[in-house]
Scaffold this active site. Structure first.
Site, PDB file in Angstrom:
ATOM      1  N   LYS A 188     -19.215 -46.621  -4.505  1.00  0.00           N
ATOM      2  CA  LYS A 188     -18.236 -47.331  -5.335  1.00  0.00           C
ATOM      3  C   LYS A 188     -18.498 -48.823  -5.113  1.00  0.00           C
ATOM      4  CE  LYS A 188     -14.557 -47.178  -8.045  1.00  0.00           C
ATOM      5  NZ  LYS A 188     -14.565 -46.598  -9.413  1.00  0.00           N
ATOM      6  N   ASP A 220     -16.950 -41.992  -9.376  1.00  0.00           N
ATOM      7  CA  ASP A 220     -16.177 -41.417 -10.482  1.00  0.00           C
ATOM      8  C   ASP A 220     -17.109 -40.852 -11.545  1.00  0.00           C
ATOM      9  OD1 ASP A 220     -16.942 -44.055 -10.884  1.00  0.00           O
ATOM     10  OD2 ASP A 220     -15.100 -44.665 -11.880  1.00  0.00           O
ATOM     11  N   ASP A 244     -16.867 -35.306   0.955  1.00  0.00           N
ATOM     12  CA  ASP A 244     -15.902 -34.228   1.142  1.00  0.00           C
ATOM     13  C   ASP A 244     -15.421 -33.743  -0.221  1.00  0.00           C
ATOM     14  OD1 ASP A 244     -14.063 -32.505   2.468  1.00  0.00           O
ATOM     15  OD2 ASP A 244     -12.476 -33.939   1.981  1.00  0.00           O
ATOM     16  N   ASP A 248     -16.789 -30.108  -2.499  1.00  0.00           N
ATOM     17  CA  ASP A 248     -15.885 -29.055  -2.979  1.00  0.00           C
ATOM     18  C   ASP A 248     -16.081 -28.843  -4.481  1.00  0.00           C
ATOM     19  OD1 ASP A 248     -14.719 -28.494  -0.511  1.00  0.00           O
ATOM     20  OD2 ASP A 248     -12.695 -28.430  -1.373  1.00  0.00           O
TER      21      ASP A 248
HETATM   22  C1  IPM Z   1     -14.831 -29.871   5.247  1.00  0.00           C
HETATM   23  C2  IPM Z   1     -13.352 -29.775   5.525  1.00  0.00           C
HETATM   24  C3  IPM Z   1     -13.020 -30.721   6.666  1.00  0.00           C
HETATM   25  C4  IPM Z   1     -13.325 -32.127   6.213  1.00  0.00           C
HETATM   26  C5  IPM Z   1     -11.585 -30.640   7.211  1.00  0.00           C
HETATM   27  C6  IPM Z   1     -11.176 -29.212   7.529  1.00  0.00           C
HETATM   28  C7  IPM Z   1     -11.409 -31.542   8.388  1.00  0.00           C
HETATM   29  O1  IPM Z   1     -12.609 -30.057   4.394  1.00  0.00           O
HETATM   30  O2  IPM Z   1     -15.631 -29.493   6.123  1.00  0.00           O
HETATM   31  O3  IPM Z   1     -15.217 -30.325   4.169  1.00  0.00           O
HETATM   32  O4  IPM Z   1     -12.508 -32.764   5.555  1.00  0.00           O
HETATM   33  O5  IPM Z   1     -14.415 -32.600   6.524  1.00  0.00           O
HETATM   34 MN    MN Z   2     -13.778 -30.553   2.653  1.00  0.00          MN
END
Ligand code: IPM
Ligand code: MN
Length: 350
Positions: A188, A220, A244, A248
């Site tokens: 960013k 973004d 992080d 996901d």
């Molecule tokens: C991940 C998880 C962890 C993070 C948490 C559980 C601390 O979300 O491994 O991505 O945020 O790194």
């Molecule tokens: Mn995570």
């Protein structure tokens, strides 16, 4: 091979059990001597000794060639904002103590599971990229962090040093060189000083990797492009918090979280874990998908021991199980199999 095994919480022990079956079988087939050393981490470690990453577990990890880890987390801590120790602190402490500064998450697709992706299969088919997330710096660890005395102001600090950025950017270039030779730095830089330093350092290092194309993308925009055109990525590198969130997002592209392994590498013993969490609702029911944990063993052979054939054996066996329909309930609308049945089938296919 000396492996530290940390099953952790929730479905962790069940999926790690299957992963260990696969690990043992491959070692027998290939004639590798295997030594397993079990340790506690997370909620089960808090229950046992009040520390989510106790010193004795750290010692087991430091003395091993690789760590195989399940999952961490328990609902009894989620709704208690006053809990003094939380299982997640164990994970952060483990990452920091082992110096695991790079989290490597490959994202790929399986043809027979394309229909499971929330995205159109024509967009997703053939997507194959790696996210490299910085894991021991940034907002997660920056000081100061806290609340003002009256409680009405709160602050976190994002800090990165040149050394922290250099080592992960270099590592990412090495990955890109072994793949399709494209590196995307996600940042960013239009807003954040840390991002501007990341960009500057990446520009400097890019000169040493002239065969790799370097691309700079705001986070973004990256979040958008990941679902619009996931095939346009090869290796993506980014700081801790962006990583992080983006990993996901990336994990759903393939259709199931239950299929994705990850590696964390750095200064000391490397760690391998499924990217899914502890899924407490499923714990003890023998329904959790063990594939991500089993594929973490494949990544362990390849990354920690440079044993590519062993990795391939496991990947092939997993693909065979998927194409034969021997999968847990998250992967099918037809007949499903239990965690142990899936693990046994993978073992039988090795
Ligand atoms: C991940 C998880 C962890 C993070 C948490 C559980 C601390 O979300 O491994 O991505 O945020 O790194
Ligand atoms: Mn995570």
């Amino acid at each position: 091979m000396k492996i530290a095994v940390l099953p952790g919480d929730g479905i962790g022990p069940e999926v790690i059990n299957e992963a260990v079956k696969v690990l043992k079988r491959v070692c027998t087939l290939k004639g590798h001597k295997l030594e397993l050393e079990y340790g506690v981490v997370g909620a089960c470690a808090i229950d046992e000794c009040g520390d989510p990453y106790p010193e004795k577990t750290h010692k087991i990890c430091m003395e091993a060639d690789a760590v195989l880890f399940g999952a961490i987390g328990h609902p009894k801590y989620d709704n208690d904002p006053n809990a003094k120790v939380r299982p997640e602190q164990g994970l952060l402490k483990m990452r920091k103590s082992l110096g695991l500064y790079a989290n490597i998450r490959p994202v790929n697709t399986y043809k027979s599971l394309l229909y499971k992706s929330p995205l159109r299969s024509d967009l997703v088919e053939g997507a194959d990229f790696v996210c490299v997330r910085e894991l021991t710096g940034g907002l997660y660890f920056g000081k100061p962090q806290g609340r003002s005395e009256d409680g009405n102001t709160a602050y976190d600090t994002c800090v990165y040093t040149r050394e922290e950025v250099e080592r992960i950017v270099k590592l990412s270039y090495l990955y890109a060189q072994k793949r399709r030779k494209k590196l995307t730095l996600v940042d960013k830089a239009n807003i954040l000083a840390t991002s501007r330093m990341w960009r500057q350092i990446t520009k400097e290092i890019s000169a040493d990797f002239p065969d790799v194309e370097t691309e700079y993308l705001y986070v973004d925009n990256a979040a958008m492009r990941m679902i619009q055109n996931p095939r346009s990525f090869d290796v993506m590198v980014t700081e801790n918090m962006f990583g992080d969130i983006l990993t996901d997002e990336a994990s759903v592209i393939s259709g199931s979280m239950g299929l994705l392994p990850s590696a964390s590498v750095g200064l000391h013993t490397s760690l391998f874990e499924p990217i899914h969490g502890s899924y407490p609702q499923a714990a003890g029911k023998n329904i959790a998908n063990p594939m991500a944990a089993i594929l973490s063993v494949a990544m362990m052979f390849e990354t920690a021991f440079d044993m590519m054939e062993e990795g391939k054996m496991i990947r092939d066996a997993v693909e065979k199980a998927i194409s034969d329909g021997i999968v847990t309930e998250d992967l099918t609308t037809e007949k499903s199999y239990s965690t142990t049945e899936v693990g046994d089938y993978v073992v039988s296919q090795l």
